[in-house]
Design an enzyme around this catalytic site. Structure first.
Site, PDB file in Angstrom:
ATOM      1  CB  CYS A 127      55.370 -34.560  35.654  1.00 20.08           C
ATOM      2  SG  CYS A 127      56.480 -34.397  34.347  1.00 20.08           S
ATOM      3  CE  LYS A 199      56.515 -30.459  29.157  1.00 23.98           C
ATOM      4  NZ  LYS A 199      56.827 -30.272  30.625  1.00 23.98           N
ATOM      5  CD  GLU A 237      45.027 -29.403  28.936  1.00 27.43           C
ATOM      6  OE1 GLU A 237      45.049 -28.644  29.898  1.00 27.43           O
ATOM      7  OE2 GLU A 237      45.139 -30.545  29.073  1.00 27.43           O
ATOM      8  CE  LYS A 252      59.176 -28.343  26.723  1.00 30.61           C
ATOM      9  NZ  LYS A 252      59.715 -28.421  28.111  1.00 30.61           N
ATOM     10  CB  SER A 278      66.309 -29.453  24.130  1.00 30.37           C
ATOM     11  OG  SER A 278      65.518 -30.703  24.296  1.00 30.37           O
ATOM     12  CE1 TYR A 317      67.554 -25.238  26.882  1.00 30.39           C
ATOM     13  CE2 TYR A 317      66.021 -25.877  25.147  1.00 30.39           C
ATOM     14  CZ  TYR A 317      66.436 -25.866  26.332  1.00 30.39           C
ATOM     15  OH  TYR A 317      65.668 -26.729  27.114  1.00 30.39           O
TER      16      TYR A 317
END
Length: 326
Positions: A127, A199, A237, A252, A278, A317
Site C-alpha cells: 500500500c 483497519k 487510530e 474494517k 469480501s 457486497y
C-alpha cells in the site's frame, strides 16, 4: 399472575415492527464497483458470486444497475492497465478510476466515493513505496512518509475527476492530514474524507484481493494494518484520523469487529461506517450453496447487526440484493 413481566406481548406481528429498535434501509448501504482497465467484457469474480470486474466503458451501466435497487452510493475500485513500484497509475489523470468517475458523475446521480490506496497499482502489491530489500527481509515494510504525498496526489486526482468523497484505506500514519491538506490546497475543501480509520490485518480479505488484483507479491501487511488482538489501539487510530480532519470513520472488517464499531460509535460524534468485507460475503454464499443457511436472511441479519452496533453506513457486497428485499 406469574410471570408479571411478559416481553412476548410485543412480539406479535402487528406490534413487532412498531417497537423494532434498529432499521436498515437502502440509503444506509454503499455498493462496491470494480472497474478494470484491462477488460473488454465483464469478468466474473469467482470467489464473490454475483460480482464482476467491468470495463471502463461499462462503468455507467454497472452503476445504473446499483441505483435501480435503491442504493444511492457506490465505492469505485480500479484495476489498472499496468503497474509499477510507485503505483503511478493510481494518480494519473487518465487512470482507470479517474476515467470511470468522470463518466459516472456525468451520466448518473450516484454519490461517488473512491478508494484511495496504492496496493492495486504497485507491482509489489503493497500500500505504498516499500523499503529497500523489503522483498528479502520480512522485518521491512512500506515507507510511511514517502507514501503520503502519493496518497494525496491520488485523492486530488479523484476529486478533479468528480468524486464526491474520498476514502483512504492504506493505514499510513498521517494519511488523512496529508489528503486534507492536498484537497484544500487544490480547491476541494468541500470534498469529505471517509477514513479507513480502524483497519485490521484480517484473514477475511482474501476474495477482495482476487477481485482487485491487489495481493502482496511478498510478505504481508502486519506492519501497517492493525493487530486483530487490539481493541484500545482502535480508539487511538480513530482519534488521530478525527483530529486530522476525517469526516467519517470506518471500521474494517465489520462482523468480527462489532465491539470496535460500538467503541467508535460511543467515542466520537462523527458518522461511523462498517465494511462488510469480501470474506464475510463469500462465506455466507458458500454456506448457502450447501443449503446450510438462507442467504437473504443471513445477509440482512449481518447488516442489521452492524447498524445495531452503531454503524451509520455499511459498505457491502450484499448492497443490491438486500436493498431489493427491504
Amino acid at each position: 399472575m406469574y410471570p408479571t413481566d411478559r416481553p412476548r406481548r410485543l412480539r406479535t406481528d402487528g406490534v413487532r415492527p412498531l417497537v423494532s429498535e434498529t432499521t436498515l434501509s437502502a440509503s444506509d448501504l454503499i455498493a462496491p464497483v470494480f472497474v478494470d482497465a484491462t477488460a473488454d467484457d465483464r469478468v466474473p469474480i469467482e470467489s464473490m458470486p454475483g460480482h464482476d470486474r467491468v470495463p471502463v466503458d461499462e462503468a455507467v451501466d454497472r452503476v445504473e444497475e446499483v441505483l435501480a435497487t435503491g442504493v444511492e452510493a457506490v465505492m469505485v475500485f480500479g484495476i489498472p492497465e499496468e503497474k509499477d513500484a510507485v503505483g503511478s497509475r493510481a494518480y494519473a489523470e487518465d487512470g482507470v478510476v479517474q476515467r470511470a468517475v468522470r463518466d459516472i458523475t456525468a451520466e448518473t446521480d450516484a454519490y461517488v466515493i473512491t478508494d484511495v490506496c496504492l496496493c492495486e497499482y504497485t507491482d509489489h502489491g503493497h500500500c505504498g513505496i516499500v523499503e529497500d530489500a523489503a522483498a528479502e527481509d520480512p522485518t521491512l515494510t512500506v515507507k510511511n512518509d514517502e507514501t503520503l504525498d502519493l496518497l494525496s496526489q491520488t485523492a486530488v486526482s479523484h476529486a478533479e475527476a468528480g468524486a464526491d468523497m474520498v476514502a483512504p484505506s492504506s493505514m499510513t500514519d498521517g494519511m488523512v492530514g496529508a489528503i486534507r491538506e492536498g484537497l484544500d490546497d487544490a480547491g476541494f475543501d468541500e470534498v469529505p474524507i471517509m477514513s479507513y480509520a480502524v483497519k485490521y490485518e484480517s484473514s477475511f480479505y482474501g476474495p477482495f484481493r482476487d477481485a482487485a488484483d491487489g495481493a502482496p507479491a511478498f510478505g504481508d501487511r502486519r506492519h501497517y494494518q492493525m493487530d486483530p488482538a487490539n481493541r484500545r489501539e482502535a480508539m487511538r487510530e480513530a482519534r488521530l484520523d478525527a483530529d486530522e480532519g476525517a469526516d467519517v470513520l470506518m471500521v474494517k472488517p465489520g462482523l468480527p469487529y462489532l465491539d470496535i464499531v460500538r467503541d467508535v460509535r460511543e467515542g466520537f460524534d462523527l458518522p461511523v461506517a462498517a465494511y462488510n468485507v469480501s470474506g464475510e460475503y463469500a462465506m455466507l454464499h458458500a454456506a448457502a450453496d450447501r443449503g446450510w443457511l438462507d442467504l437473504e436472511a443471513t445477509a440482512k441479519e449481518s447488516l442489521l447487526s452492524m447498524k445495531r452496533a452503531g454503524a451509520d453506513l455499511i459498505l457491502t457486497y450484499f448492497a443490491e440484493d438486500v436493498a431489493e428485499s427491504l
